[in-house]
Design a protein around this motif. Structure first.
Motif, short mmCIF file in Angstrom:
data_model
loop_
_atom_site.label_atom_id
_atom_site.label_comp_id
_atom_site.label_asym_id
_atom_site.label_seq_id
_atom_site.Cartn_x
_atom_site.Cartn_y
_atom_site.Cartn_z
N ILE A 193 0.86 -1.19 0.00
CA ILE A 193 0.00 0.00 0.00
C ILE A 193 0.89 1.23 0.00
O ILE A 193 1.94 1.25 0.65
N GLY A 194 0.51 2.24 -0.73
CA GLY A 194 1.30 3.46 -0.76
C GLY A 194 0.56 4.61 -1.42
O GLY A 194 -0.57 4.45 -1.90
N SER A 195 1.21 5.76 -1.44
CA SER A 195 0.63 6.96 -2.03
C SER A 195 1.29 7.25 -3.38
O SER A 195 2.52 7.20 -3.49
N VAL A 196 0.48 7.57 -4.37
CA VAL A 196 1.00 7.90 -5.70
C VAL A 196 1.64 9.28 -5.64
O VAL A 196 0.98 10.27 -5.30
N ILE A 197 2.93 9.36 -5.96
CA ILE A 197 3.67 10.62 -5.94
C ILE A 197 3.64 11.28 -7.32
O ILE A 197 3.49 12.50 -7.45
N ALA A 198 3.79 10.48 -8.36
CA ALA A 198 3.80 11.01 -9.73
C ALA A 198 3.29 9.93 -10.68
O ALA A 198 3.41 8.74 -10.41
N ALA A 199 2.71 10.37 -11.79
CA ALA A 199 2.15 9.44 -12.77
C ALA A 199 2.51 9.89 -14.18
O ALA A 199 2.63 11.10 -14.45
N GLY A 200 2.70 8.92 -15.07
CA GLY A 200 3.01 9.23 -16.45
C GLY A 200 1.80 9.73 -17.22
O GLY A 200 0.68 9.73 -16.71
N PRO A 201 2.00 10.15 -18.47
CA PRO A 201 0.90 10.70 -19.27
C PRO A 201 -0.05 9.65 -19.84
O PRO A 201 -1.09 9.99 -20.38
N SER A 214 -5.88 5.48 -14.68
CA SER A 214 -6.98 5.35 -13.72
C SER A 214 -6.60 5.84 -12.33
O SER A 214 -7.44 5.89 -11.44
N VAL A 215 -5.31 6.18 -12.13
CA VAL A 215 -4.86 6.71 -10.83
C VAL A 215 -4.13 8.02 -11.08
O VAL A 215 -3.66 8.29 -12.19
N SER A 216 -4.05 8.83 -10.05
CA SER A 216 -3.40 10.14 -10.17
C SER A 216 -2.66 10.46 -8.88
O SER A 216 -2.92 9.84 -7.83
N PRO A 217 -1.71 11.40 -8.92
CA PRO A 217 -0.98 11.77 -7.71
C PRO A 217 -1.93 12.13 -6.56
O PRO A 217 -2.93 12.82 -6.75
N GLY A 218 -1.59 11.64 -5.39
CA GLY A 218 -2.43 11.88 -4.21
C GLY A 218 -3.27 10.67 -3.83
O GLY A 218 -3.71 10.56 -2.68
N ASN A 219 -3.52 9.75 -4.79
CA ASN A 219 -4.29 8.54 -4.48
C ASN A 219 -3.50 7.60 -3.58
O ASN A 219 -2.29 7.46 -3.72
N THR A 220 -4.21 6.99 -2.65
CA THR A 220 -3.63 5.89 -1.87
C THR A 220 -4.10 4.60 -2.53
O THR A 220 -5.30 4.39 -2.73
N VAL A 221 -3.14 3.73 -2.88
CA VAL A 221 -3.48 2.57 -3.70
C VAL A 221 -2.96 1.27 -3.09
O VAL A 221 -2.02 1.26 -2.28
N LEU A 222 -3.59 0.20 -3.51
CA LEU A 222 -3.16 -1.16 -3.20
C LEU A 222 -2.63 -1.74 -4.50
O LEU A 222 -3.32 -1.70 -5.52
N ILE A 248 -4.17 -2.54 -7.92
CA ILE A 248 -5.33 -3.37 -7.74
C ILE A 248 -6.57 -2.55 -7.37
O ILE A 248 -7.69 -2.80 -7.84
N ALA A 249 -6.36 -1.54 -6.49
CA ALA A 249 -7.50 -0.75 -6.01
C ALA A 249 -7.03 0.60 -5.50
O ALA A 249 -5.87 0.77 -5.13
N VAL A 250 -7.97 1.54 -5.49
CA VAL A 250 -7.73 2.85 -4.88
C VAL A 250 -8.44 2.87 -3.53
O VAL A 250 -9.63 2.53 -3.44
N LEU A 251 -7.72 3.25 -2.49
CA LEU A 251 -8.27 3.25 -1.14
C LEU A 251 -8.69 4.66 -0.73
O LEU A 251 -8.06 5.64 -1.10
#
Length: 252
Positions: A193-201, A214-222, A248-251
């Motif tokens: 589990i962790g927090s998304v810091i940066a995401a590609g285009p 489907s995810v963006s910076p700031g999301n906590t994900v599994l 797998i999922a966004v928390l």
């Protein structure tokens, strides 16, 4: 009582020891294993070179298609405290400088150029590409999709992920059980589990347009437990880079 005796002064074969004095008794005497010991010493000294060496008569390497040529960073020979590291303890670098790029690729009728330029500092997937010894340095030829992101500093948190890659700051390991007992290092389970810091285009579709992730910076994900590449940040925290499809999922 007649006794049948079989005698052989030496029985040998490639890769086997020499047996002397073989007789039809209950005991078999092995006179010497010297050839076998010699083979073992040779095998320990065997060095296998994985990289392809480019002869000095060739002065340039031009990647084709969506491939790039990366000059690999030299492995660290000392620890942070200045202690010399043995070869076995030197971690293989996963970064380097782009020194040549291919002409790009075609998606349908759209021509897509390589998104990184010469001189760019990048990180790449751990087991990607083909190593090449060229101009006195180790290089790697790999596909653009094997590049994790652009990293112009020495701190992983500054990574700019490419395509569908994301950078996650891993959640801290639990120090205690639910009952309040302290966990030993061996019993501490690696979190996924962790927090998304940066995401590609995002990846390109058949028309050459970017598909948003489907995810963006700031999301906590599994995310999948054994996915991606692990890094230690300058802040001491653990980071992982992986593809968005490994989430797998966004928390919340």
């Amino acid at each position: 009582m007649a006794t049948t005796q079989l005698t052989a002064s030496s029985i040998s074969a490639t890769g086997f020891a020499s047996f002397e004095g073989l007789r039809s008794t209950s005991n078999v005497k092995v006179a010497s294993f010297a050839p076998l010991k010699q083979n073992i010493r040779l095998s320990r000294g065997l060095v296998v070179k994985a990289a392809t060496t480019v002869a000095p008569k060739y002065t340039s390497v031009k990647p084709l298609g969506d491939r790039v040529l990366v000059k690999i960073k030299t492995a660290e020979e000392k620890s942070v405290g200045g202690i010399l590291l043995p070869t076995s303890a030197q971690s293989k670098p996963q970064g380097g400088e782009i020194v040549a790029v291919g002409e790009g690729r075609s998606i349908g009728k759209t021509k897509v150029e390589i998104s990184v330029k010469n001189g760019t500092q990048v990180l790449y997937s751990k087991y990607a590409g083909t190593e090449v010894l060229f101009d006195g340095s180790t290089h790697l030829i790999l596909k653009e999709d094997d590049i994790v992101g652009i990293l112009e500093t020495d701190d992983i948190k500054d990574l700019q992920p490419l395509n569908d890659r994301i950078l996650i700051k891993v959640a801290e390991v639990e120090e205690k059980t639910a009952g309040g007992l302290f966990l030993s290092e061996a019993a501490k389970e690696k979190p996924s589990i962790g927090s998304v810091i940066a995401a590609g285009p995002g990846l390109l579709d058949e028309e050459g347009n970017r598909k948003s992730l489907s995810v963006s910076p700031g999301n906590t994900v599994l995310y999948s437990k054994y996915a991606g590449n692990d890094f230690k940040g300058a802040d001491g925290a653990d980071y992982v880079t992986l593809r968005a499809s490994d989430v797998i999922a966004v928390l919340s």
